[in-house]
Enzyme design. Structure first.
Site, mmCIF file in Angstrom:
data_model
loop_
_atom_site.group_PDB
_atom_site.id
_atom_site.type_symbol
_atom_site.label_atom_id
_atom_site.label_comp_id
_atom_site.label_asym_id
_atom_site.label_seq_id
_atom_site.Cartn_x
_atom_site.Cartn_y
_atom_site.Cartn_z
ATOM 1 N N ARG A 50 0.824 -0.943 0.195
ATOM 2 C CA ARG A 50 0.442 0.032 -0.343
ATOM 3 C C ARG A 50 0.648 1.576 -0.313
ATOM 4 N NH1 ARG A 50 -4.982 -1.303 4.281
ATOM 5 N NH2 ARG A 50 -2.995 -0.224 5.760
ATOM 6 N N LYS A 156 3.146 -18.787 8.455
ATOM 7 C CA LYS A 156 2.161 -18.890 9.167
ATOM 8 C C LYS A 156 1.863 -17.137 10.061
ATOM 9 C CE LYS A 156 4.625 -19.768 13.488
ATOM 10 N NZ LYS A 156 4.836 -18.927 14.023
ATOM 11 N N ASP A 185 6.758 -24.103 6.788
ATOM 12 C CA ASP A 185 7.050 -23.208 8.214
ATOM 13 C C ASP A 185 8.834 -23.537 8.081
ATOM 14 O OD1 ASP A 185 8.482 -24.453 10.849
ATOM 15 O OD2 ASP A 185 5.976 -25.903 11.096
ATOM 16 N N HIS A 186 9.657 -22.864 8.497
ATOM 17 C CA HIS A 186 10.615 -22.339 8.064
ATOM 18 C C HIS A 186 11.261 -23.685 8.544
ATOM 19 C CE1 HIS A 186 10.972 -19.715 11.699
ATOM 20 N NE2 HIS A 186 12.138 -20.090 11.475
ATOM 21 N N LYS A 190 15.582 -25.537 7.118
ATOM 22 C CA LYS A 190 17.103 -25.335 8.067
ATOM 23 C C LYS A 190 17.689 -26.734 7.926
ATOM 24 C CE LYS A 190 15.647 -23.069 12.103
ATOM 25 N NZ LYS A 190 15.933 -20.950 11.960
ATOM 26 N N GLU A 224 14.254 -19.590 23.283
ATOM 27 C CA GLU A 224 14.627 -18.223 21.939
ATOM 28 C C GLU A 224 15.162 -17.492 22.947
ATOM 29 O OE1 GLU A 224 12.526 -16.888 19.170
ATOM 30 O OE2 GLU A 224 11.356 -18.070 19.985
ATOM 31 N N ASP A 243 2.588 -20.079 18.266
ATOM 32 C CA ASP A 243 3.609 -19.505 17.764
ATOM 33 C C ASP A 243 4.949 -20.622 17.563
ATOM 34 O OD1 ASP A 243 5.042 -17.359 16.736
ATOM 35 O OD2 ASP A 243 6.445 -17.989 18.441
ATOM 36 N N HIS A 248 6.333 -25.545 14.671
ATOM 37 C CA HIS A 248 8.032 -25.951 14.182
ATOM 38 C C HIS A 248 8.007 -27.175 15.281
ATOM 39 C CE1 HIS A 248 8.652 -22.630 12.546
ATOM 40 N NE2 HIS A 248 8.654 -21.486 13.432
ATOM 41 N N LYS A 349 11.199 -17.743 24.800
ATOM 42 C CA LYS A 349 11.537 -17.003 24.806
ATOM 43 C C LYS A 349 12.130 -15.778 26.164
ATOM 44 C CE LYS A 349 8.320 -15.405 21.670
ATOM 45 N NZ LYS A 349 9.909 -15.610 20.222
HETATM 46 C C1 BG6 Z 1 9.082 -17.530 14.172
HETATM 47 C C2 BG6 Z 1 8.237 -17.435 15.415
HETATM 48 O O1 BG6 Z 1 7.834 -18.823 13.669
HETATM 49 O O2 BG6 Z 1 10.324 -18.456 14.448
HETATM 50 C C3 BG6 Z 1 9.206 -16.447 16.216
HETATM 51 O O3 BG6 Z 1 7.129 -16.625 14.810
HETATM 52 C C4 BG6 Z 1 10.453 -16.937 16.966
HETATM 53 O O4 BG6 Z 1 8.370 -16.393 17.495
HETATM 54 C C5 BG6 Z 1 10.984 -17.558 15.289
HETATM 55 O O5 BG6 Z 1 11.014 -16.057 16.957
HETATM 56 C C6 BG6 Z 1 11.991 -18.576 15.210
HETATM 57 O O6 BG6 Z 1 12.690 -19.253 14.320
HETATM 58 P P1 BG6 Z 1 14.250 -19.449 14.744
HETATM 59 O O7 BG6 Z 1 14.789 -19.712 12.926
HETATM 60 O O8 BG6 Z 1 15.078 -17.781 14.506
HETATM 61 O O9 BG6 Z 1 14.821 -20.257 15.408
#
Ligand code: BG6
Length: 504
Positions: A50, A156, A185-186, A190, A224, A243, A248, A349
């Site tokens: 936008r 997500k 799902d990243h 990895k 984290e 989350d 994950h 976290k």
């Molecule tokens: C994301 C979460 O999917 O993954 C975040 O929404 C989180 O809250 C992150 O910090 C962690 O990813 P990575 O690759 O840094 O472990």
């Protein structure tokens, strides 16, 4: 530049291209793919957002992202100039059908210029509330029709519980075929997460002992160090279970627990994973609290000598928030392989370090022949899959400590990616974006996987929603989480293992 690519000409449209994700992750990943010769010669990235800006300002904004966030560091001017000539920008209101007609014209013009049709990828780097609208608009503009060439990618969160995820899947599959939908799902991108498959199924050594006869339990930790940062608004509505665990951690669990696939076809792998999710024993609602699930929220504390404010004092977080920033679960998988083997999952976290690892803990030897004094340093065997920050695998075994007395110690036989391969690993998004370009959905979530994963966590979400937590905040930032999480294991005469990275 020499191209490694077998990918077809492609046009990737990024919705929300002015946002954080595009700047931090997507474009740095695409730039690295470009540098490594993975992008086809004919490709275009069309950013839609936008914010009014011209294409030069858009390119400059993305360049700043590459300079700050790319694993390769600052871009060289000549590389960036060649790459950025593939970047276009359209100011668009996603509610406006006209924007989609313009997009359609832009895509058609590009294909005309190239003299051939291109793969069309639509990437939604937008808040989840936009998903349905954009999918519908693409459909109306006739941009979803070509089942071979059109793919749509979603980030997500995909729903916020079982019901909303099913509804979303229904809506999206009314516009796109399931084979066109790529849900990211990243974690699956990895290197070390993918290596779980190689490790388990390319070696004859582990599979025969990979079951309840030899394995006592499995621990999956994704810790984290960061707090919620600038994402308080989103996070306060989500919490750690939604989350991190629903996606994950459960995906990692699937890779550790799945049966050997017959082939590496996308559906074969995904079928085997969904079998695991469906076999997870439903958590009995009345026993959720403390027996199967523990939640926590950080209060103020210290990490690395730095003062960290309490979660309730973070930006965009309610000062009376009951959202969990820590979650731990105990799960069982009801099948032959895993009967009565607990899988303990934890994430949080503001823990002391950023460490993700899986510990597969083996049963003790059936008979202990060593005298008691020899056993003071004895531990059961443990296989540790280190996902981050140190990528590697360690097998903890017993060895005799040098000396005239017999004393046993646990030692680690380690394989470290960096040392062995000496090449930097691609970022997860590089892997995943290349897969999208090549039409390989193996590492993406199918609708039934998403729904099965929501089914696992739904009893916990419901039980937690029904009863406000007592004593939040219940762990100081910089600690390993609430005491109740320790009791989840001590009740079973086990304990959370110190992460390898911490032990060294
Ligand atoms: C994301 C979460 O999917 O993954 C975040 O929404 C989180 O809250 C992150 O910090 C962690 O990813 P990575 O690759 O840094 O472990």
């Amino acid at each position: 530049m020499q191209s490694n690519s077998h990918t077809e000409p492609a046009i990737m449209t990024v919705f929300g291209a002015g946002g954080d994700l595009a700047q931090r992750k997507l474009v740095p990943a695409l730039f690295n793919l470009f540098l490594d010769g993975w992008l086809p010669e004919q490709f275009r990235i069309v950013g839609l957002d936008r914010t009014p800006m011209d294409v030069q300002a858009f390119r400059q904004h993305l360049r700043e992202g590459v300079d700050r966030f790319s694993r390769r560091g600052k871009a060289k001017d000549q590389d960036w100039d060649r790459f950025s000539s593939h970047l276009a920008y359209l100011v668009a209101d996603f509610a406006d059908q006209e924007a989609f007609s313009l997009l359609s014209d832009r895509i058609a013009a590009c294909e005309k210029e190239w003299g051939q049709p291109a793969d069309r990828i639509f990437y939604l780097a937008t808040p989840p509330t936009m998903m349905e609208l954009i999918a519908q608009q693409l459909h109306r503009a006739g941009l979803s029709d070509d089942r071979e060439r059109v793919r749509i990618v979603f980030e997500k969160p995909f729903g916020r519980d079982l019901e909303s995820a099913c509804k979303l899947n229904d809506v999206l599959t009314s516009f796109f075929a399931e084979t066109q939908i790529y849900r990211i799902d990243h974690y699956l991108g990895k290197e070390t997460v993918q290596n779980i498959l190689a490790f388990r199924f390319a070696n004859a050594l582990f599979e025969p002992i990979w079951d309840q006869r030899y394995i006592d339990h499995v621990q999956i930790t994704v810790a984290e160090e960061v707090g919620v940062g600038h994402r308080g608004g989103y996070y306060d509505q989500a919490g750690a279970l939604r989350d991190m665990i629903q996606n994950h951690l459960l995906q990692i669990l699937c890779l550790v627990a799945m049966e050997p696939p017959v082939s590496f076809g996308a559906d074969e792998i995904r079928n085997k994973k969904v079998d695991v999710l469906r076999a997870i024993r439903p958590i009995p609602t009345k026993d959720v609290m403390d027996q199967f699930a523990v939640r926590g929220q950080y209060g103020e504390g210290q990490i690395d000598g730095r003062h960290v404010p309490a979660y309730r004092h973070e930006n965009d977080v309610s000062s009376t928030s009951n959202t969990e920033t820590y979650a731990a679960l105990k799960l069982f998988i009801d099948n032959w392989r895993w009967q009565n083997v607990p899988f303990y999952l934890r994430t949080g976290k503001c823990l002391p370090a950023r460490i993700s690892e899986v510990s597969v803990v083996f049963r003790p030897v059936p008979h202990q022949s060593f005298p008691k004094p020899a056993l003071e340093g004895w531990e059961t065997n443990r296989l540790v899959i280190q996902i981050q920050p140190n990528e590697g695998i360690a097998m903890c075994v017993q060895a005799k400590r040098p000396g005239l007395e017999v004393r046993l110690d646990s030692v680690a036989m380690e394989f470290c990616y960096q040392e062995v391969f000496q090449t930097p690993s691609p970022e997860a998004y590089e892997t995943l974006l290349l897969d999208v370009l090549q039409g390989d959905a193996t590492l993406f979530m199918r609708a039934d996987q998403i729904e099965a994963a929501w089914s696992v966590v739904t009893p916990v979400l419901e039980a937690w929603a029904a009863k406000a937590p007592v004593g939040f905040p219940n762990y100081p930032a910089g600690s390993w989480g609430p005491e109740a999480a320790d009791r989840l294991l001590t009740g079973d005469e086990r304990h959370w293992l110190a992460p390898m990275a911490d032990v060294e």
